[in-house]
Scaffold this active site. Structure first.
Site, PDB file in Angstrom:
ATOM      1  N   GLN A   1      -4.923  -1.690  10.007  1.00  0.00           N
ATOM      2  CA  GLN A   1      -4.983  -3.034   9.424  1.00  0.00           C
ATOM      3  C   GLN A   1      -5.693  -4.009  10.365  1.00  0.00           C
ATOM      4  O   GLN A   1      -5.351  -4.102  11.541  1.00  0.00           O
ATOM      5  CB  GLN A   1      -3.540  -3.519   9.145  1.00  0.00           C
TER       6      GLN A   1
ATOM      7  N   ASP B   1     -10.942   3.499   4.810  1.00  0.00           N
ATOM      8  CA  ASP B   1     -11.447   2.130   4.660  1.00  0.00           C
ATOM      9  C   ASP B   1     -12.973   2.108   4.639  1.00  0.00           C
ATOM     10  O   ASP B   1     -13.575   1.083   4.305  1.00  0.00           O
ATOM     11  CB  ASP B   1     -10.971   1.257   5.846  1.00  0.00           C
TER      12      ASP B   1
ATOM     13  N   LYS C   1       0.851  -1.204   0.000  1.00  0.00           N
ATOM     14  CA  LYS C   1       0.000   0.000   0.000  1.00  0.00           C
ATOM     15  C   LYS C   1       0.881   1.245   0.000  1.00  0.00           C
ATOM     16  O   LYS C   1       0.636   2.209  -0.721  1.00  0.00           O
ATOM     17  CB  LYS C   1      -0.875   0.040   1.265  1.00  0.00           C
TER      18      LYS C   1
END
Ligand code: NDP
Length: 280
Positions: free
Chosen positions: A94, A117, A50
């Protein structure tokens, strides 16, 4: 009939190049903060990818890699600092987090405007309400983008989603409803699922069951999106038995190289969207 591949790898690359070209002429750089707790090797590789992709697109990106024993309070402190830093536009944590940390509490601490997200209740709710401020979680947003490469108009199509998780199935159901699809969601308690999947113009498998979807689950000419990432004898496979269904479907995503690459591309796009909204 032999299904046409929907090449997520190429489509994602094009999106990332498009973003890089757009940002190349700007004086600013959107800034993404990625937080990883613990030493899960796959998550570390994924988060480094990422970071690389963000830098290549002309963004800044920090990876905050914290030790496994980090406390919930320490993690909340970090999120508070990232929320309060005007130079940072996107914050993502995460998942999964170590067991001693309450993941829901952590996600809810992220400022919704920086929640790239799309996991906070505010963004999930805005998506449900078709509010344009919603930041839509990256995997469902990537799936919609893939579908639009092969369907000019999704209105009226019957989309069947296998899986109702908060990160894939549920947001995808809202997203497709907002596109005027007729949406059916299947889960582990659904009775006789293949009676339902056989009616799908669009079939999306996101259940984590290796090669569960066979030819007799599929309508002739359907579009199949395989979200699953599983391993059989070390080899990657999806939730769809690709070889079995590919004569029957019209379009299909491969695993790997289908939905997976889209997730990072959409995360970067979300970071840019967050940047633009914060600067308004
Ligand atoms: P979850 O485990 O959170 O959810 C799985 C869902 O599938 C649940 O709703 C479950 O039902 C349902 N399910 C499980 N077994 C069956 C079955 N036999 N029949 C019907 N439904 C079933 O998984 P995720 O949504 O997080 O991920 C799904 C898959 O997608 C995984 O393989 C994951 O690795 C992959 N993934 C890929 C991404 C990408 O970027 N390509 C991103 C995210 C996930 P119930 O709710 O009743 O338990």
């Amino acid at each position: 009939m032999s299904a046409q591949l929907i090449n997520g790898k190429e489509i994602a690359l094009a999106l990332r190049e498009e973003l890089a070209a757009e940002l190349a002429f700007k004086k600013y750089r959107p800034y993404l903060a990625v937080v990883l707790v613990g030493n899960d090797e796959a998550s570390l590789i994924y988060d480094r990818n990422k970071q690389k992709a963000a830098l290549a697109a002309g963004m800044d990106c920090d990876l905050h890699h914290l030790p496994e024993e980090t406390t919930e309070d320490d993690l909340l402190d970090l999120i508070g600092r990232l929320n309060g830093d005007d130079n940072i536009h996107g914050v993502m944590v995460q998942l999964p987090l170590p067991k001693h940390i309450n993941g829901r509490r952590i996600i809810e601490a992220i400022c919704p405007e920086k929640d790239v997200d799309g996991f906070t209740p505010q963004n999930a709710g805005r998506l449900l309400l078709k509010d344009e401020r919603a930041i839509v979680s990256a995997t469902p947003a990537g799936i919609l983008h893939l579908l639009k490469t092969v369907h000019q108009n999704l209105s009226g199509l019957h989309a069947v989603i296998i899986g109702r998780s908060n990160i894939v199935g549920k947001p995808l159901a809202s997203l497709l409803l907002n596109q005027d699809c007729t949406v059916t969601v299947i889960h582990s308690k659904t009775v006789n699922p293949k009676e339902i999947t056989r009616q799908a113009d669009i079939l999306i498998a996101a259940c984590g069951c290796p090669k569960m979807v066979k030819k007799d689950w599929v309508k002739e000419g359907a579009t199949i999106i395989d979200v699953g990432i599983n391993r059989i004898d070390g080899k990657l496979c999806g939730d769809v038995d690709f070889d079995d269904v590919c004569d029957k479907a019209a379009f299909i995503t491969p695993v790997p190289g289908g939905v997976g690459p889209m997730t990072i591309a959409m995360l970067l796009r979300n970071t840019y969207q967050a940047y633009l909204a914060l600067k308004k």
